[in-house]
Design an enzyme around this catalytic site. Structure first.
Site, mmCIF file in Angstrom:
data_model
loop_
_atom_site.group_PDB
_atom_site.id
_atom_site.type_symbol
_atom_site.label_atom_id
_atom_site.label_comp_id
_atom_site.label_asym_id
_atom_site.label_seq_id
_atom_site.Cartn_x
_atom_site.Cartn_y
_atom_site.Cartn_z
ATOM 1 N N ASP A 215 -2.423 -10.525 14.178
ATOM 2 C CA ASP A 215 -3.729 -10.123 13.634
ATOM 3 C C ASP A 215 -4.084 -10.927 12.381
ATOM 4 O OD1 ASP A 215 -1.663 -8.982 12.238
ATOM 5 O OD2 ASP A 215 -2.664 -7.068 11.900
ATOM 6 N N HIS B 169 6.795 -3.094 9.545
ATOM 7 C CA HIS B 169 7.172 -4.307 8.832
ATOM 8 C C HIS B 169 8.404 -4.970 9.441
ATOM 9 C CE1 HIS B 169 5.107 -2.116 5.429
ATOM 10 N NE2 HIS B 169 4.440 -3.247 5.506
ATOM 11 N N ARG C 131 -10.282 0.534 3.020
ATOM 12 C CA ARG C 131 -9.020 1.009 2.502
ATOM 13 C C ARG C 131 -9.185 1.677 1.148
ATOM 14 N NH1 ARG C 131 -4.226 -3.095 2.997
ATOM 15 N NH2 ARG C 131 -4.709 -2.685 5.168
ATOM 16 N N LYS D 91 0.727 0.981 18.414
ATOM 17 C CA LYS D 91 1.602 0.405 17.409
ATOM 18 C C LYS D 91 2.912 1.165 17.355
ATOM 19 C CE LYS D 91 -1.154 -1.907 13.915
ATOM 20 N NZ LYS D 91 -1.644 -1.865 12.552
ATOM 21 N N LYS E 95 4.677 4.593 14.670
ATOM 22 C CA LYS E 95 3.795 5.638 14.170
ATOM 23 C C LYS E 95 4.147 6.917 14.904
ATOM 24 C CE LYS E 95 0.611 3.329 11.698
ATOM 25 N NZ LYS E 95 1.102 3.185 10.358
ATOM 26 N N THR E 96 4.444 7.938 14.166
ATOM 27 C CA THR E 96 4.568 9.227 14.810
ATOM 28 C C THR E 96 3.390 10.025 14.306
ATOM 29 O OG1 THR E 96 5.760 10.318 13.036
ATOM 30 C CG2 THR E 96 7.068 9.096 14.632
ATOM 31 N N GLN F 136 -6.447 -14.632 0.510
ATOM 32 C CA GLN F 136 -5.218 -14.963 1.230
ATOM 33 C C GLN F 136 -5.102 -16.472 1.426
ATOM 34 O OE1 GLN F 136 -4.268 -12.429 4.532
ATOM 35 N NE2 GLN F 136 -2.851 -13.906 5.411
ATOM 36 N N HIS G 132 7.859 0.298 6.372
ATOM 37 C CA HIS G 132 7.997 1.147 7.549
ATOM 38 C C HIS G 132 8.251 0.269 8.751
ATOM 39 C CE1 HIS G 132 3.861 0.056 8.524
ATOM 40 N NE2 HIS G 132 3.574 0.323 7.274
ATOM 41 N N THR H 72 0.792 -1.230 0.000
ATOM 42 C CA THR H 72 0.000 0.000 0.000
ATOM 43 C C THR H 72 0.822 1.278 0.000
ATOM 44 O OG1 THR H 72 -0.233 -0.396 2.345
ATOM 45 C CG2 THR H 72 -2.156 -0.815 0.986
ATOM 46 N N LYS I 207 -8.888 -2.625 10.564
ATOM 47 C CA LYS I 207 -9.136 -1.316 9.957
ATOM 48 C C LYS I 207 -10.514 -0.823 10.359
ATOM 49 C CE LYS I 207 -5.649 -0.490 7.121
ATOM 50 N NZ LYS I 207 -4.729 -1.393 7.759
#
Length: 407
Positions: free
Chosen positions: A192, A48, A86, A227, A230-231, A171, A45, A40, A82
RNA sequence: GGGAGUGUUCCCGAGCGGCCAAAGGGGGCAGACUGUAAAUCUGUUGUCUGACGACUACGGUGGUUCGAAUCCACCCGCUCCCA
């Protein structure tokens, strides 16, 4: 110590379908396994990291990772966790992203001699025929069962579109495909992904009557349950263009006390014995551990040289004072000066330290800006070329953010 | 298809036709305190302006009105109930 034990001791393993069998297989066989990645964004980041680290651990132990880029599934969107549907991506975007992933992953995995491979599920998902898919794959899924899965619960309250609902089937089909075509026996993923992994295993069992395996790893979260990575400005990227090595280093250097040891264990290769020793440290001693964490991770992502630079820059900045070698830098052009002067507010905007002039003013008013260690207190302050000592000046925002402006 | 709701600034969420750039909370940013930590306290948080003020914003498009986030019409999205 076996890989399995290593993973376990580092607290990486969350759930397994067949603990004993998996343990034995990892010890005695060369297992082909896969992890799926959504394509995506155009860079990996911090989120991962775990996947990469686990793959790397396993590859070092002689197993064969398959990186599955979700070029097909990304077009559908995983509803897990989510809140909203998306955003759809075009094929061109997805292809571009996949290519970027591939480049970054080569830092973690050895792709030579097919020791690890990258596949794109779009290759087999896109040609699928709807009717055939329904008849061959769809028949094996019970809607009742799917609805009961934890990952759909929140979405059920807010609405879940049919396209997303199908994600699990796709999947699962991936796993079946890889099982049949690549001899892939095991799927890994974040915790998850449990339901999706199980789906694949059951599908394989129903179609081939054979057994496949699944393992999930603990999600990397802060002690507060957020998480990692994340900033407020968005994710911490592995792409040096999007997050500079220095910023990347600083992200980890500034991590909360409670999270250091955990991170060292889970996402670095620092030997467990060393980490154990650090675990006893308290208070400011932990700063050493944080520095180590930041260094190791920066090295992993950007290489030793960059990591060393970031470390030195940080030590210089926070220790003895200005060393501007490796600071983010903005060049100021002649045209930026009006009558030989440049307003500090404009300077802040140009360097990206402030998003707007209003914000720049506020920063100055609140005493958050210093140039070459002198606090700027006047909103209307200007700088001239003469203020650039040896052609440069250090602009400091708050306590931790340094930026160099050059002529 | 029928009915009932709902859509607000980064997020959640309040909002009487003028006193609304919009309460409150979260988050962010800055200051104090510190260990480049956490917690706490203070300030701040649309854009432009030194300031007065100007401009752009309340799902979209039109309308009513001196004046609309607030009223009306249509459209779009979402939620719920009935089918």
């Amino acid at each position: 110590m076996t890989v399995f034990e290593e993973l376990e001791k580092r607290g990486l393993i969350a759930q397994m379908t067949h603990p004993e069998v998996i343990k034995e297989k990892l010890e005695k066989e060369h297992v082909t396994f896969y992890i799926g990645f959504d394509a995506t964004a155009d860079s990996l980041h911090v989120g991962h990291f775990l996947q990469m680290i686990v793959m790397s651990h396993l590859q070092r132990a002689g197993h064969r990772p398959i990186v599955l880029l979700g070029t097909g599934t990304t077009m559908v969107g995983d509803p897990t966790g989510k809140t909203d549907m998306r955003q759809m991506l075009t094929e061109a975007q997805i292809d571009h992203n996949a290519e970027c992933f591939r480049r970054q992953m080569s830092h973690f995995l050895d792709f030579s001699d097919d020791k690890a491979i990258i596949l794109r599920n779009g290759d087999w998902l896109k040609p699928l025929n709807y009717i055939t898919f329904l008849r061959e794959v769809g028949v094996h899924f019970s809607v009742n069962k799917m609805l009961a899965a934890e990952c759909f619960k929140t979405r059920l309250e807010n609405g879940l579109s049919f396209i997303e609902f199908n994600y699990m089937l796709m999947q699962s089909y991936d796993f079946l495909y890889l099982y049949q075509h690549e001899g892939c026996q095991m799927q890994l993923g974040g915790n998850d992904q449990w339901a999706n992994i199980i789906g694949g295993i059951e599908l394989i069992r129903k179609v081939t009557t054979e057994e496949a395996y699944g393992m999930t790893f603990t999600l990397l979260t802060t002690k507060e349950g957020k998480k990692m990575g994340k900033t407020e400005n968005g994710a911490v990227w592995l792409d040096g263009q999007k997050t500079s090595p220095y910023d990347f280093f600083q992200y980890w250097r500034n991590i909360a006390d409670d999270d250091v040891i955990n991170c060292l264990k889970m996402i670095t290769f620092v030997p467990l014995a060393e980490i154990e020793a650090m675990a006893h440290w308290k208070g400011s001693e932990l700063n050493t551990a944080k520095e180590r964490l930041a260094f190791e991770l920066t090295k992993l992502v950007h290489g030793e040289e960059e990591a060393q630079k970031a470390l030195e820059a940080a030590q210089a900045l926070f220790g003895t004072g200005a060393d501007s070698e490796n600071m983010p830098t903005t060049q100021i052009l002649d045209d930026d000066f009006m009558d030989g002067k440049l307003a500090v507010t404009d300077l802040l905007v140009k360097t990206g330290l402030a998003p707007s002039k209003g914000e720049a003013r506020r920063l100055i008013q609140q005493g958050g800006i210093a140039i070459d260690d002198h606090k700027v207190s006047d909103i209307g302050a200007n700088v001239t070329k003469a203020d650039f000592k040896e052609g440069q000046m250090i602009v400091k925002k708050g306590k931790k953010i340094f930026h160099k402006a050059t002529l």
